[in-house]
Scaffold this motif. Structure first.
Motif, PDB file in Angstrom:
ATOM      1  N   VAL A  30      -7.711   3.544  -5.362  1.00  0.00           N
ATOM      2  CA  VAL A  30      -6.507   3.349  -6.079  1.00  0.00           C
ATOM      3  C   VAL A  30      -5.772   2.400  -5.811  1.00  0.00           C
ATOM      4  N   ILE A  31      -5.226   1.609  -6.579  1.00  0.00           N
ATOM      5  CA  ILE A  31      -4.142   0.543  -6.324  1.00  0.00           C
ATOM      6  C   ILE A  31      -2.714   1.323  -6.450  1.00  0.00           C
ATOM      7  N   VAL A  32      -1.859   1.000  -5.377  1.00  0.00           N
ATOM      8  CA  VAL A  32      -0.775   1.697  -5.222  1.00  0.00           C
ATOM      9  C   VAL A  32       0.602   0.439  -5.094  1.00  0.00           C
ATOM     10  N   ARG A  33       1.374   0.807  -5.880  1.00  0.00           N
ATOM     11  CA  ARG A  33       2.534  -0.298  -5.810  1.00  0.00           C
ATOM     12  C   ARG A  33       3.692   0.443  -5.007  1.00  0.00           C
ATOM     13  N   SER A  91      -1.379  -2.689   4.315  1.00  0.00           N
ATOM     14  CA  SER A  91      -0.367  -2.309   3.817  1.00  0.00           C
ATOM     15  C   SER A  91       1.039  -2.794   3.723  1.00  0.00           C
ATOM     16  N   TYR A  92       1.166  -3.854   4.450  1.00  0.00           N
ATOM     17  CA  TYR A  92       2.573  -4.568   4.415  1.00  0.00           C
ATOM     18  C   TYR A  92       2.464  -5.547   3.257  1.00  0.00           C
ATOM     19  N   ALA A  93       2.619  -4.937   2.192  1.00  0.00           N
ATOM     20  CA  ALA A  93       2.326  -5.511   0.870  1.00  0.00           C
ATOM     21  C   ALA A  93       2.811  -4.700  -0.289  1.00  0.00           C
ATOM     22  N   GLU A  94       3.103  -5.739  -1.360  1.00  0.00           N
ATOM     23  CA  GLU A  94       3.751  -4.860  -2.591  1.00  0.00           C
ATOM     24  C   GLU A  94       2.614  -4.082  -3.258  1.00  0.00           C
TER      25      GLU A  94
END
Length: 324
Positions: A30-33, A91-94
């Motif tokens: 899954v892509i998470v914002r 995970s250090y990302a938008e």
């Protein structure tokens, strides 16, 4: 998207903030914002090259946010759900591509900053108490670094399990935090630590020691453990424990030492969801009060690492992508 990259192995200054390509999801992801990204000590080990990593890469494995797309093989998740994770790289990302098998739904009532910065610690506390060791209600346990991210949650979970808790800390401020978390006795590090623990346990020592500090505390951990007790070495914030002769465990009281890792105690989605569910339940019940001690913009990840390594932090640390 905006993200942090480790450009080379080294100090906090190797963390660079900039724009990178959006992640390409696999069928089972899954892509998470992201709304909150957890900062953990292992991130600094990888950045420094103490653990294997190949720059450039986006660091971090923990966070929380809202699902914006779902892979074709994913079941049980949908767009718009709030989820958290602690084993998804970059995970250090938008935006983060999270394997569905590593995601857990965040229940209503649990804040994203809490979920995104504490799931790793909460799961760790759960398996330490019900996995790598099994202390009985009314047992006394010793928890090193009682005011750290794991220490505060582990103390509260231990009290929820009916345990008596002794912690170690390095300052008056951290002693206050440890007491607020429920510690029955708070001690300072030192050569007389084991003697003080034995004074509090009628000379017997404790059946379980939880040691996430490593080199600086391990000898005192050995000396503070009761006959047939166990030392759970789950971290090494002061450095790795040097090799030692296992025969020493015999005259010390037939002791056991284990070096567990979270992945082996969340090996299936069922086990992961069981542990996460019990942890979030403790948060919702008020038995675990997660102290988000530091909040930084994603762009300020280098400062977050510097403060963490200088032991200037308490509780959990979170990066906020929306503020960058």
């Amino acid at each position: 998207m905006r993200a942090i990259q480790v450009t080379r192995h080294g100090g906090p200054d190797v963390l660079a903030f900039g724009t990178v390509d959006d992640p390409i999801p696999a069928a089972d992801e899954v892509i998470v914002r992201t709304s909150a990204v957890g900062v953990n000590y292992i991130d600094t080990y990888l950045r420094r090259g103490l653990y294997p990593s190949i720059p450039p890469y986006i660091p971090g494995t923990e966070g929380a946010g809202e699902i914006v797309s779902v892979g074709p093989e994913v079941t049980g998740f949908e767009v718009g759900q709030r989820v958290a994770w602690c084993a998804a790289p970059a995970s250090y990302a938008e935006l983060v591509a999270v394997p569905a098998a590593q995601a857990v739904v965040v229940p209503d009532g649990v804040d994203d900053a809490v979920a995104g910065s504490s799931l790793l610690r909460g799961l760790t506390a759960h398996y330490l108490l019900d996995g790598s060791a099994h202390p009985h209600p009314e047992d006394t346990v010793l928890i090193h670094a009682g005011a750290g991210g794991v220490g505060l949650i582990l103390t509260q979970m231990a009290k929820r399990h009916g345990l008596r808790v002794i912690t170690t800390v390095s300052s008056d401020e951290k002693a206050d935090l440890s007491r607020q978390a429920g510690a029955d006795h708070v001690l300072r590090y030192g050569d007389d630590l084991a003697a003080r623990v034995r004074e509090l346990t009628d000379g017997l020592g404790v059946p379980v020691v939880y040691d996430g500090v490593g080199a600086d505390t391990f000898e005192q951990s050995l000396a503070a453990t009761a006959v047939r007790g166990i030392i759970v070495l789950f971290g090494a914030s002061s450095g790795p424990v040097p090799p030692f002769d296992l025969q020493r465990l015999n005259p010390a009281g037939s002791l056991a030492v284990t070096r567990p890792t979270l992945a082996h105690f969340t090996a299936t989605p069922e086990e992961l969801n069981w542990r996460a569910g019990e942890y979030f339940e403790a948060v919702l019940d008020g038995d675990v009060d997660v102290r988000v001690g530091q909040r930084y913009r994603l762009a300020d990840a280098a400062q977050a690492h510097a403060d963490l390594e200088a032991r200037k932090t308490t509780g959990t640390t979170v990066l906020l992508p929306s503020d960058s």
